[in-house]
Design an enzyme around this catalytic site. Structure first.
Site, mmCIF file in Angstrom:
data_model
loop_
_atom_site.group_PDB
_atom_site.id
_atom_site.type_symbol
_atom_site.label_atom_id
_atom_site.label_comp_id
_atom_site.label_asym_id
_atom_site.label_seq_id
_atom_site.Cartn_x
_atom_site.Cartn_y
_atom_site.Cartn_z
ATOM 1 C CG ASP A 45 4.155 4.282 -1.783
ATOM 2 O OD1 ASP A 45 5.091 3.647 -1.229
ATOM 3 O OD2 ASP A 45 2.972 4.182 -1.433
ATOM 4 C CD1 TRP A 90 -1.229 -0.213 -1.002
ATOM 5 C CD2 TRP A 90 -1.437 1.324 0.606
ATOM 6 N NE1 TRP A 90 -1.465 -0.866 0.187
ATOM 7 C CE2 TRP A 90 -1.599 0.049 1.184
ATOM 8 C CE3 TRP A 90 -1.542 2.446 1.428
ATOM 9 C CZ2 TRP A 90 -1.846 -0.123 2.551
ATOM 10 C CZ3 TRP A 90 -1.786 2.275 2.790
ATOM 11 C CH2 TRP A 90 -1.941 1.003 3.332
ATOM 12 C CE LYS A 134 4.203 -2.682 2.701
ATOM 13 N NZ LYS A 134 3.193 -3.324 3.539
#
Ligand code: PMP
Length: 361
Positions: free
Chosen positions: A173, A103, A197
């Site tokens: 993030d 990511w 999530k």
């Protein structure tokens, strides 16, 4: 009601059952309103209460100070990979990125399109089995910001400390571990997260940003890509993802009912320990992440062979457990056990692992 199985998906992921039941109960007509949440105007009083309630609960849960703005955006965390440098990286400026997995690699790729980017540290040569320590970070005091990924969803590595970046704004993030443990918001200039999530269904991206950062956005930026647009209009410049924000509101209320982030953090520590202890006690299973960086949310591990891993996944499916196949880039097994994942599901997996080792080890 159809029976639910244990859902170890990395995202979209399991939501609290009580929230799903409330959504179901109130879906056709919100109490007192006679219309569905997906039918009402985002400019209605009813929706105002929902989005303002969500913001108030976010502030309460994480102690978000008044000088931080909360934005409900779209485009996923992936759009933030672009919006962050578009807004915060001035022409001729530079940014520091800490690379800890897939990511953060995606984030840095977009920043490189905008300006000069330095890799402040990377653990790629170690197959992203850990995050760097503070003393390994090569930080540039003149960087416009430092970008980090608090939890790498695919590799299952997570920071256990807040990096110190001096006067340089730290941008995180936090898509896959937001609100899984208490967070010191003041250490970060900006935190963003795709909500699918730990917070809501897909469709909404949460941005928590210190308001002084808003002054940095260049004037020529497209309206929708400029944080100021969304800050000025309280995330109502255009139609927001009404349904996802509504469910987030319910999830936040659920988090408060659980006792807030400290309580949920303790539960998460316990759930993860059940799995890591099982892995460590065996010669059969092997954790991907180094012990000091193990994710509480995504537990990635290997078996002695890919053949056994395939069999493991197939048999867990039969046993009422879904989503355990690791990401194709890492392989192996990944158990995602976000806030709403029940402890009983972790216990079921542990029992399954012990039995699988006994019969295949
Ligand atoms: N960052 C992290 C850490 C993620 O786990 C994900 C999604 N799995 C993303 C960014 C991308 O999020 P989205 O799909 O919301 O764009």
């Amino acid at each position: 009601m159809t029976e639910r199985i244990y859902n170890f998906s990395a995202g979209p992921a399991v939501l609290p059952l009580s929230v799903l039941e409330q959504v179901q109960r109130d879906f056709v007509a919100l109490p007192g309103l006679g219309m569905s949440i997906v039918e009402i105007s985002h400019r209605s009083k009813a929706f105002d209460e929902i989005i303002e309630g969500a913001e108030a609960d976010l502030r309460k849960l994480a102690g978000i100070p008044d000088n931080y703005r909360i934005l409900f955006l779209q485009g996923g965390a992936s759009l933030q990979f672009s919006m962050v440098p578009m807004n915060l990286l001035p022409a001729g400026g530079k940014a520091d990125y800490i690379v800890t997995g897939s990511w953060s690699k995606k984030a840095i790729k977009e920043a490189q399109r905008i300006g000069t980017v330095n890799v402040a540290a990377t653990t790629e040569s170690e197959n992203f089995t850990r995050v760097p320590r503070q003393e390994e970070l090569k930080l540039d005091p003149e960087a416009a910001y430092v970008h980090m990924t608090t939890n790498e969803t695919i590799h299952g590595v997570e920071y256990k400390y807040d990096p110190e970046t001096g006067d340089v704004p730290l941008v995180a993030d936090a898509s896959s571990d937001i609100f899984s443990v208490p967070i010191n918001v003041g250490k970060y200039a900006m935190i963003y997260a795709g909500a699918q999530k730990n917070l809501a269904p897909a469709g909404v991206t949460l941005v928590i940003m210190r308001d002084d950062l808003l002054a940095r956005s260049p004037a020529g930026l497209h309206t929708m890509l400029n944080y100021n647009t969304h800050a000025k209009e309280n995330s109502l410049y255009n139609t927001p993802p009404v349904f996802s924000i509504y469910v987030m509101r319910l999830v936040l209320a659920w988090l408060l009912e659980q006792g807030g982030l400290e309580a949920i953090g303790r539960q998460n520590e316990e759930k993860a320990a059940l799995l890591y202890d099982t892995i460590d006690a065996s010669e059969f299973y092997r954790a991907h992440a180094a012990p000091e960086c193990r994710s509480l949310m995504n537990v990635a591990f290997r078996l002695p062979s890919e053949e056994l891993e395939k069999q493991f996944v197939a048999e867990t499916t039969k046993a009422g457990m879904d989503g355990l196949k690791g990401h194709r880039s890492v392989g192996g097994i990944r158990a995602s056990i976000y806030n709403a994942f029940p402890r009983a599901g972790v216990e079921a997996l542990v029992a399954f692992m012990k039995e699988f080792e006994r019969t295949h080890g």
